[in-house]
Design a protein around this motif. Structure first.
Motif, PDB file in Angstrom:
ATOM      1  N   ASP A  40       0.863  -1.171   0.000  1.00 26.36           N
ATOM      2  CA  ASP A  40       0.000   0.000   0.000  1.00 26.36           C
ATOM      3  C   ASP A  40       0.898   1.219   0.000  1.00 26.36           C
ATOM      4  OD1 ASP A  40      -2.128   1.725   0.162  1.00 26.36           O
ATOM      5  OD2 ASP A  40      -2.482   1.384   2.295  1.00 26.36           O
ATOM      6  N   PRO A  41       0.928   1.966  -1.079  1.00 26.44           N
ATOM      7  CA  PRO A  41       0.076   1.830  -2.263  1.00 26.44           C
ATOM      8  C   PRO A  41       0.618   0.781  -3.227  1.00 26.44           C
ATOM      9  CG  PRO A  41       1.461   3.757  -2.492  1.00 26.44           C
ATOM     10  CD  PRO A  41       1.748   3.175  -1.127  1.00 26.44           C
ATOM     11  N   LEU A  42      -0.281   0.318  -4.077  1.00 27.05           N
ATOM     12  CA  LEU A  42       0.091  -0.634  -5.129  1.00 27.05           C
ATOM     13  C   LEU A  42       0.881   0.086  -6.215  1.00 27.05           C
ATOM     14  CD1 LEU A  42      -3.374  -2.327  -5.443  1.00 27.05           C
ATOM     15  CD2 LEU A  42      -1.301  -3.475  -4.685  1.00 27.05           C
ATOM     16  N   PRO A  43       1.678  -0.654  -6.980  1.00 26.86           N
ATOM     17  CA  PRO A  43       2.336  -0.027  -8.134  1.00 26.86           C
ATOM     18  C   PRO A  43       1.298   0.373  -9.176  1.00 26.86           C
ATOM     19  CG  PRO A  43       2.739  -2.398  -8.120  1.00 26.86           C
ATOM     20  CD  PRO A  43       2.020  -2.070  -6.851  1.00 26.86           C
ATOM     21  N   ALA A  44       1.632   1.357  -9.993  1.00 27.61           N
ATOM     22  CA  ALA A  44       0.720   1.797 -11.049  1.00 27.61           C
ATOM     23  C   ALA A  44       0.675   0.785 -12.187  1.00 27.61           C
ATOM     24  CB  ALA A  44       1.151   3.161 -11.582  1.00 27.61           C
ATOM     25  N   GLN A  45       1.842   0.295 -12.573  1.00 32.07           N
ATOM     26  CA  GLN A  45       1.920  -0.609 -13.728  1.00 32.07           C
ATOM     27  C   GLN A  45       2.997  -1.665 -13.522  1.00 32.07           C
ATOM     28  OE1 GLN A  45       2.772   1.615 -17.295  1.00 32.07           O
ATOM     29  NE2 GLN A  45       0.740   2.497 -17.388  1.00 32.07           N
ATOM     30  N   LEU A  46       2.766  -2.797 -14.185  1.00 35.46           N
ATOM     31  CA  LEU A  46       3.792  -3.810 -14.360  1.00 35.46           C
ATOM     32  C   LEU A  46       3.999  -3.914 -15.868  1.00 35.46           C
ATOM     33  CD1 LEU A  46       2.584  -6.716 -12.008  1.00 35.46           C
ATOM     34  CD2 LEU A  46       3.927  -4.694 -11.414  1.00 35.46           C
ATOM     35  N   CYS A  47       5.234  -3.765 -16.314  1.00 37.67           N
ATOM     36  CA  CYS A  47       5.554  -3.846 -17.740  1.00 37.67           C
ATOM     37  C   CYS A  47       6.327  -5.131 -18.001  1.00 37.67           C
ATOM     38  CB  CYS A  47       6.391  -2.643 -18.165  1.00 37.67           C
ATOM     39  SG  CYS A  47       5.501  -1.077 -18.076  1.00 37.67           S
ATOM     40  N   PHE A  48       5.973  -5.813 -19.077  1.00 39.38           N
ATOM     41  CA  PHE A  48       6.578  -7.095 -19.421  1.00 39.38           C
ATOM     42  C   PHE A  48       7.152  -7.025 -20.824  1.00 39.38           C
ATOM     43  CE2 PHE A  48       3.195  -7.725 -16.413  1.00 39.38           C
ATOM     44  CZ  PHE A  48       3.702  -8.643 -15.515  1.00 39.38           C
ATOM     45  N   GLN A  75      -2.166  -1.900 -13.697  1.00 34.94           N
ATOM     46  CA  GLN A  75      -2.179  -2.101 -15.150  1.00 34.94           C
ATOM     47  C   GLN A  75      -1.011  -2.997 -15.550  1.00 34.94           C
ATOM     48  OE1 GLN A  75      -1.285   1.243 -17.869  1.00 34.94           O
ATOM     49  NE2 GLN A  75      -3.335   0.874 -18.685  1.00 34.94           N
ATOM     50  N   LEU A  76      -1.305  -4.045 -16.322  1.00 34.83           N
ATOM     51  CA  LEU A  76      -0.292  -4.969 -16.827  1.00 34.83           C
ATOM     52  C   LEU A  76      -0.114  -4.686 -18.314  1.00 34.83           C
ATOM     53  CD1 LEU A  76      -1.665  -8.241 -15.171  1.00 34.83           C
ATOM     54  CD2 LEU A  76      -0.145  -6.528 -14.169  1.00 34.83           C
ATOM     55  N   VAL A  77       1.107  -4.322 -18.724  1.00 39.66           N
ATOM     56  CA  VAL A  77       1.365  -3.926 -20.102  1.00 39.66           C
ATOM     57  C   VAL A  77       2.386  -4.878 -20.717  1.00 39.66           C
ATOM     58  CG1 VAL A  77       2.083  -2.045 -21.616  1.00 39.66           C
ATOM     59  CG2 VAL A  77       0.926  -1.518 -19.463  1.00 39.66           C
ATOM     60  N   LEU A  78       2.029  -5.460 -21.858  1.00 38.21           N
ATOM     61  CA  LEU A  78       2.886  -6.430 -22.534  1.00 38.21           C
ATOM     62  C   LEU A  78       3.399  -5.866 -23.845  1.00 38.21           C
ATOM     63  CD1 LEU A  78       0.712  -7.997 -20.785  1.00 38.21           C
ATOM     64  CD2 LEU A  78       1.171  -9.914 -22.267  1.00 38.21           C
ATOM     65  N   CYS A  79       4.641  -6.155 -24.156  1.00 33.72           N
ATOM     66  CA  CYS A  79       5.281  -5.697 -25.385  1.00 33.72           C
ATOM     67  C   CYS A  79       4.781  -6.500 -26.584  1.00 33.72           C
ATOM     68  CB  CYS A  79       6.795  -5.841 -25.252  1.00 33.72           C
ATOM     69  SG  CYS A  79       7.702  -5.532 -26.771  1.00 33.72           S
ATOM     70  N   SER A  80       4.137  -5.817 -27.521  1.00 38.39           N
ATOM     71  CA  SER A  80       3.595  -6.489 -28.706  1.00 38.39           C
ATOM     72  C   SER A  80       4.710  -7.071 -29.581  1.00 38.39           C
ATOM     73  CB  SER A  80       2.732  -5.522 -29.515  1.00 38.39           C
ATOM     74  OG  SER A  80       3.486  -4.399 -29.927  1.00 38.39           O
ATOM     75  N   THR A  81       5.818  -6.379 -29.701  1.00 41.83           N
ATOM     76  CA  THR A  81       6.941  -6.864 -30.511  1.00 41.83           C
ATOM     77  C   THR A  81       7.487  -8.170 -29.940  1.00 41.83           C
ATOM     78  OG1 THR A  81       7.513  -4.601 -31.097  1.00 41.83           O
ATOM     79  CG2 THR A  81       9.227  -6.271 -31.414  1.00 41.83           C
ATOM     80  N   CYS A  82       7.576  -8.244 -28.626  1.00 44.74           N
ATOM     81  CA  CYS A  82       8.094  -9.453 -27.975  1.00 44.74           C
ATOM     82  C   CYS A  82       7.132 -10.625 -28.143  1.00 44.74           C
ATOM     83  CB  CYS A  82       8.349  -9.176 -26.500  1.00 44.74           C
ATOM     84  SG  CYS A  82       9.528  -7.841 -26.226  1.00 44.74           S
ATOM     85  N   LEU A  83       5.847 -10.364 -27.963  1.00 48.04           N
ATOM     86  CA  LEU A  83       4.849 -11.425 -28.166  1.00 48.04           C
ATOM     87  C   LEU A  83       4.930 -11.956 -29.588  1.00 48.04           C
ATOM     88  CD1 LEU A  83       1.857  -9.794 -26.295  1.00 48.04           C
ATOM     89  CD2 LEU A  83       2.999 -11.924 -25.625  1.00 48.04           C
ATOM     90  N   GLU A  84       5.060 -11.061 -30.556  1.00 53.19           N
ATOM     91  CA  GLU A  84       5.168 -11.459 -31.953  1.00 53.19           C
ATOM     92  C   GLU A  84       6.436 -12.278 -32.193  1.00 53.19           C
ATOM     93  OE1 GLU A  84       5.786  -9.287 -36.232  1.00 53.19           O
ATOM     94  OE2 GLU A  84       4.525  -8.278 -34.758  1.00 53.19           O
ATOM     95  N   ALA A  85       7.536 -11.853 -31.611  1.00 53.02           N
ATOM     96  CA  ALA A  85       8.810 -12.565 -31.802  1.00 53.02           C
ATOM     97  C   ALA A  85       8.747 -13.999 -31.283  1.00 53.02           C
ATOM     98  CB  ALA A  85       9.940 -11.809 -31.104  1.00 53.02           C
ATOM     99  N   PHE A  86       7.986 -14.214 -30.207  1.00 47.36           N
ATOM    100  CA  PHE A  86       7.848 -15.547 -29.629  1.00 47.36           C
ATOM    101  C   PHE A  86       6.638 -16.295 -30.186  1.00 47.36           C
ATOM    102  CE2 PHE A  86      10.041 -13.390 -25.952  1.00 47.36           C
ATOM    103  CZ  PHE A  86      11.251 -14.046 -26.113  1.00 47.36           C
ATOM    104  N   GLY A  87       5.860 -15.674 -31.068  1.00 48.94           N
ATOM    105  CA  GLY A  87       4.667 -16.312 -31.618  1.00 48.94           C
ATOM    106  C   GLY A  87       3.579 -16.507 -30.576  1.00 48.94           C
ATOM    107  N   LEU A  88       3.484 -15.569 -29.629  1.00 48.68           N
ATOM    108  CA  LEU A  88       2.543 -15.708 -28.515  1.00 48.68           C
ATOM    109  C   LEU A  88       1.369 -14.741 -28.562  1.00 48.68           C
ATOM    110  CD1 LEU A  88       5.147 -16.158 -25.612  1.00 48.68           C
ATOM    111  CD2 LEU A  88       3.701 -17.924 -26.658  1.00 48.68           C
TER     112      LEU A  88
END
Length: 116
Positions: A40-48, A75-88
């Motif tokens: 408390d307080p929680l983080p604003a975002q987690l970036c992956f 908020q959980l934010v994922l990298c689109s480029t990374c997901l694409e690179a791994f085919g996920l």
């Protein structure tokens, strides 16, 4: 709990730490995510990004912990480029798929950036 802090946590590996012991890495990230949910307080975002995006896909051993954080407004934010690179791209189980620009903006605007 109070409103989220302006802290951003960055996950760039599948687990935590620099060890060949994959089970230990997952055990550590599971514990860290659980404890983050109690702060408390929680983080604003987690970036992956890079291998970190694998924590947010179907079959990930930390989906329950991530859901608990998201349910509390983190908020959980994922990298689109990374997901694409791994085919996920079609395997995302939780989080917002976005570009690196979103993550860079979040980090630049944060009071604190913590890389795990």
């Amino acid at each position: 709990m109070s409103s989220p802090s302006n802290t951003v946590f960055v996950f760039n590996s599948y687990g935590m730490g620099h060890t060949e012991n994959a089970d230990l890495k997952i055990k550590l990230v599971k514990k860290a995510l659980t404890l983050l949910g109690l702060t408390d307080p929680l983080p604003a975002q987690l970036c992956f990004y890079t291998d970190g995006v694998k924590l947010c896909v179907r079959g990930s051993p930390v989906l329950n912990e991530l859901r608990a954080l998201a349910d509390q407004g983190v908020q959980l934010v994922l990298c689109s480029t990374c997901l694409e690179a791994f085919g996920l791209q079609d395997e995302v189980a939780i989080g917002i798929v976005s570009g690196m620009d979103h993550m860079i903006t979040a980090m630049l605007n944060a009071d604190r950036v913590v890389t795990l």
